[in-house]
Structures are given as C-alpha cells and as structure tokens.
Design a protein around this motif. Sequence first.
Motif, PDB file in Angstrom:
ATOM      1  N   LYS A 137     -23.095  25.918 -53.903  1.00  0.00           N
ATOM      2  CA  LYS A 137     -23.515  24.942 -52.806  1.00  0.00           C
ATOM      3  C   LYS A 137     -22.613  23.731 -53.041  1.00  0.00           C
ATOM      4  CE  LYS A 137     -27.618  22.446 -51.000  1.00  0.00           C
ATOM      5  NZ  LYS A 137     -29.031  22.283 -50.962  1.00  0.00           N
ATOM      6  N   GLU A 138     -22.566  23.172 -54.284  1.00  0.00           N
ATOM      7  CA  GLU A 138     -21.699  21.819 -54.464  1.00  0.00           C
ATOM      8  C   GLU A 138     -20.073  22.215 -53.941  1.00  0.00           C
ATOM      9  OE1 GLU A 138     -20.074  18.429 -55.010  1.00  0.00           O
ATOM     10  OE2 GLU A 138     -21.966  18.953 -54.631  1.00  0.00           O
ATOM     11  N   LEU A 139     -19.605  23.390 -54.404  1.00  0.00           N
ATOM     12  CA  LEU A 139     -18.269  24.028 -53.927  1.00  0.00           C
ATOM     13  C   LEU A 139     -18.126  24.000 -52.537  1.00  0.00           C
ATOM     14  CD1 LEU A 139     -15.430  24.606 -54.904  1.00  0.00           C
ATOM     15  CD2 LEU A 139     -16.196  26.919 -54.934  1.00  0.00           C
ATOM     16  N   ALA A 140     -19.208  24.706 -51.952  1.00  0.00           N
ATOM     17  CA  ALA A 140     -19.091  24.556 -50.285  1.00  0.00           C
ATOM     18  C   ALA A 140     -18.973  23.567 -49.677  1.00  0.00           C
ATOM     19  CB  ALA A 140     -20.189  25.630 -49.803  1.00  0.00           C
ATOM     20  N   LYS A 141     -19.658  22.326 -50.148  1.00  0.00           N
ATOM     21  CA  LYS A 141     -19.876  21.085 -49.566  1.00  0.00           C
ATOM     22  C   LYS A 141     -18.490  20.550 -49.700  1.00  0.00           C
ATOM     23  CE  LYS A 141     -22.144  16.885 -50.227  1.00  0.00           C
ATOM     24  NZ  LYS A 141     -23.180  15.884 -50.931  1.00  0.00           N
ATOM     25  N   ARG A 142     -17.806  20.718 -50.776  1.00  0.00           N
ATOM     26  CA  ARG A 142     -16.503  19.984 -51.197  1.00  0.00           C
ATOM     27  C   ARG A 142     -15.397  20.454 -50.362  1.00  0.00           C
ATOM     28  NH1 ARG A 142     -15.935  19.824 -57.948  1.00  0.00           N
ATOM     29  NH2 ARG A 142     -17.909  18.540 -58.297  1.00  0.00           N
ATOM     30  N   VAL A 143     -15.377  21.893 -50.012  1.00  0.00           N
ATOM     31  CA  VAL A 143     -14.424  22.235 -49.172  1.00  0.00           C
ATOM     32  C   VAL A 143     -14.855  22.585 -47.863  1.00  0.00           C
ATOM     33  CG1 VAL A 143     -13.223  23.346 -51.101  1.00  0.00           C
ATOM     34  CG2 VAL A 143     -14.893  24.742 -49.541  1.00  0.00           C
ATOM     35  N   GLY A 144     -16.081  22.192 -47.283  1.00  0.00           N
ATOM     36  CA  GLY A 144     -16.423  22.498 -45.970  1.00  0.00           C
ATOM     37  C   GLY A 144     -16.880  23.800 -45.451  1.00  0.00           C
ATOM     38  N   ILE A 145     -17.237  24.584 -46.197  1.00  0.00           N
ATOM     39  CA  ILE A 145     -17.840  25.872 -45.626  1.00  0.00           C
ATOM     40  C   ILE A 145     -19.178  26.263 -46.223  1.00  0.00           C
ATOM     41  CG2 ILE A 145     -15.247  26.859 -45.756  1.00  0.00           C
ATOM     42  CD1 ILE A 145     -16.044  28.188 -48.693  1.00  0.00           C
ATOM     43  N   THR A 146     -19.797  27.291 -45.839  1.00  0.00           N
ATOM     44  CA  THR A 146     -20.987  27.426 -46.260  1.00  0.00           C
ATOM     45  C   THR A 146     -21.375  27.951 -47.539  1.00  0.00           C
ATOM     46  OG1 THR A 146     -21.168  29.576 -45.364  1.00  0.00           O
ATOM     47  CG2 THR A 146     -21.884  27.751 -43.846  1.00  0.00           C
ATOM     48  N   GLN A 147     -22.468  27.921 -48.088  1.00  0.00           N
ATOM     49  CA  GLN A 147     -22.577  28.615 -49.630  1.00  0.00           C
ATOM     50  C   GLN A 147     -22.217  30.120 -49.253  1.00  0.00           C
ATOM     51  OE1 GLN A 147     -25.616  30.406 -50.371  1.00  0.00           O
ATOM     52  NE2 GLN A 147     -24.756  31.051 -52.273  1.00  0.00           N
ATOM     53  N   ALA A 148     -22.942  30.583 -48.382  1.00  0.00           N
ATOM     54  CA  ALA A 148     -22.630  31.982 -48.079  1.00  0.00           C
ATOM     55  C   ALA A 148     -21.318  32.453 -48.089  1.00  0.00           C
ATOM     56  CB  ALA A 148     -23.440  32.442 -46.781  1.00  0.00           C
ATOM     57  N   HIS A 149     -20.253  31.550 -47.593  1.00  0.00           N
ATOM     58  CA  HIS A 149     -18.986  31.963 -47.497  1.00  0.00           C
ATOM     59  C   HIS A 149     -18.275  31.751 -48.707  1.00  0.00           C
ATOM     60  CE1 HIS A 149     -15.135  31.136 -45.111  1.00  0.00           C
ATOM     61  NE2 HIS A 149     -14.893  32.032 -46.123  1.00  0.00           N
ATOM     62  N   VAL A 150     -18.851  30.925 -49.879  1.00  0.00           N
ATOM     63  CA  VAL A 150     -18.274  30.795 -51.134  1.00  0.00           C
ATOM     64  C   VAL A 150     -18.766  32.268 -51.823  1.00  0.00           C
ATOM     65  CG1 VAL A 150     -18.738  29.772 -53.279  1.00  0.00           C
ATOM     66  CG2 VAL A 150     -18.488  28.557 -51.302  1.00  0.00           C
ATOM     67  N   SER A 151     -20.115  32.681 -51.786  1.00  0.00           N
ATOM     68  CA  SER A 151     -20.706  33.935 -52.167  1.00  0.00           C
ATOM     69  C   SER A 151     -19.865  35.122 -51.759  1.00  0.00           C
ATOM     70  CB  SER A 151     -22.149  34.103 -52.090  1.00  0.00           C
ATOM     71  OG  SER A 151     -22.429  35.259 -52.474  1.00  0.00           O
ATOM     72  N   GLU A 152     -19.574  35.204 -50.542  1.00  0.00           N
ATOM     73  CA  GLU A 152     -18.709  36.350 -50.017  1.00  0.00           C
ATOM     74  C   GLU A 152     -17.032  36.332 -50.581  1.00  0.00           C
ATOM     75  OE1 GLU A 152     -19.067  35.574 -45.682  1.00  0.00           O
ATOM     76  OE2 GLU A 152     -21.137  36.505 -45.652  1.00  0.00           O
ATOM     77  N   ILE A 153     -16.751  35.333 -50.687  1.00  0.00           N
ATOM     78  CA  ILE A 153     -15.258  35.231 -51.560  1.00  0.00           C
ATOM     79  C   ILE A 153     -15.399  35.761 -52.840  1.00  0.00           C
ATOM     80  CG2 ILE A 153     -13.523  33.556 -52.279  1.00  0.00           C
ATOM     81  CD1 ILE A 153     -13.980  31.846 -49.682  1.00  0.00           C
ATOM     82  N   GLU A 154     -16.429  35.028 -53.389  1.00  0.00           N
ATOM     83  CA  GLU A 154     -16.751  35.574 -54.871  1.00  0.00           C
ATOM     84  C   GLU A 154     -16.719  36.995 -55.133  1.00  0.00           C
ATOM     85  OE1 GLU A 154     -18.091  31.200 -56.844  1.00  0.00           O
ATOM     86  OE2 GLU A 154     -19.716  32.850 -56.601  1.00  0.00           O
ATOM     87  N   THR A 155     -17.484  37.501 -54.396  1.00  0.00           N
ATOM     88  CA  THR A 155     -17.759  39.090 -54.429  1.00  0.00           C
ATOM     89  C   THR A 155     -16.813  39.994 -53.746  1.00  0.00           C
ATOM     90  OG1 THR A 155     -19.186  38.952 -52.437  1.00  0.00           O
ATOM     91  CG2 THR A 155     -20.409  38.632 -54.412  1.00  0.00           C
ATOM     92  N   GLY A 156     -15.922  39.200 -53.052  1.00  0.00           N
ATOM     93  CA  GLY A 156     -14.840  39.923 -52.531  1.00  0.00           C
ATOM     94  C   GLY A 156     -14.750  40.253 -51.218  1.00  0.00           C
ATOM     95  N   MET A 157     -16.039  40.093 -50.534  1.00  0.00           N
ATOM     96  CA  MET A 157     -16.283  40.476 -48.977  1.00  0.00           C
ATOM     97  C   MET A 157     -15.516  39.662 -48.147  1.00  0.00           C
ATOM     98  SD  MET A 157     -20.473  40.609 -49.177  1.00  0.00           S
ATOM     99  CE  MET A 157     -20.510  41.067 -47.306  1.00  0.00           C
ATOM    100  N   ARG A 158     -14.827  38.525 -48.427  1.00  0.00           N
ATOM    101  CA  ARG A 158     -14.027  37.792 -47.647  1.00  0.00           C
ATOM    102  C   ARG A 158     -13.038  37.199 -48.341  1.00  0.00           C
ATOM    103  NH1 ARG A 158     -17.246  33.955 -43.466  1.00  0.00           N
ATOM    104  NH2 ARG A 158     -15.120  33.948 -42.466  1.00  0.00           N
TER     105      ARG A 158
END
Length: 71
Positions: free
Chosen positions: A15-36
Amino acid sequence: MRMRIIRQKKGISQKELAKRVGITQAHVSEIETGMRRPGYELFLRLADALDCSLDDLAGRKSNGDSIAKAG
C-alpha cells in the motif's frame, strides 16, 4: 523482478509503495506476482521509491563489465 524482496527488506508495504509511485496496491501485487509488467516510466518510479538501482530491481547480476571497459 526482485521488487517484493527489496520492498520487504526495506519494511515497505504494498500500500505504501503504491502511494509513493501513484498506482493501486492491486497493481503492485500484480507486478510482484508477474501478472503485469511495469513500463519504463513506472519501473523508474519504483526504483526511486525503493531507493535501489534498476539493475537491482530487475534482478540483473553484475558481471563486472562496463561500457567503458568494452574495447
């Protein structure tokens, strides 16, 4: 990509990383899991937010070579 490992070592939540870069927490999760995969601009913002190099974020191993050494 080593984003999750770096983020966790630095004690930053998704959630904090998402806030820092201007994306959603879901987007961060999708990047970390390789979905995006992040585009170049987002990749730069993630590296800045995590205070790491692009090579570290990408998981690229240094082989000691550099452009300056190339002949």
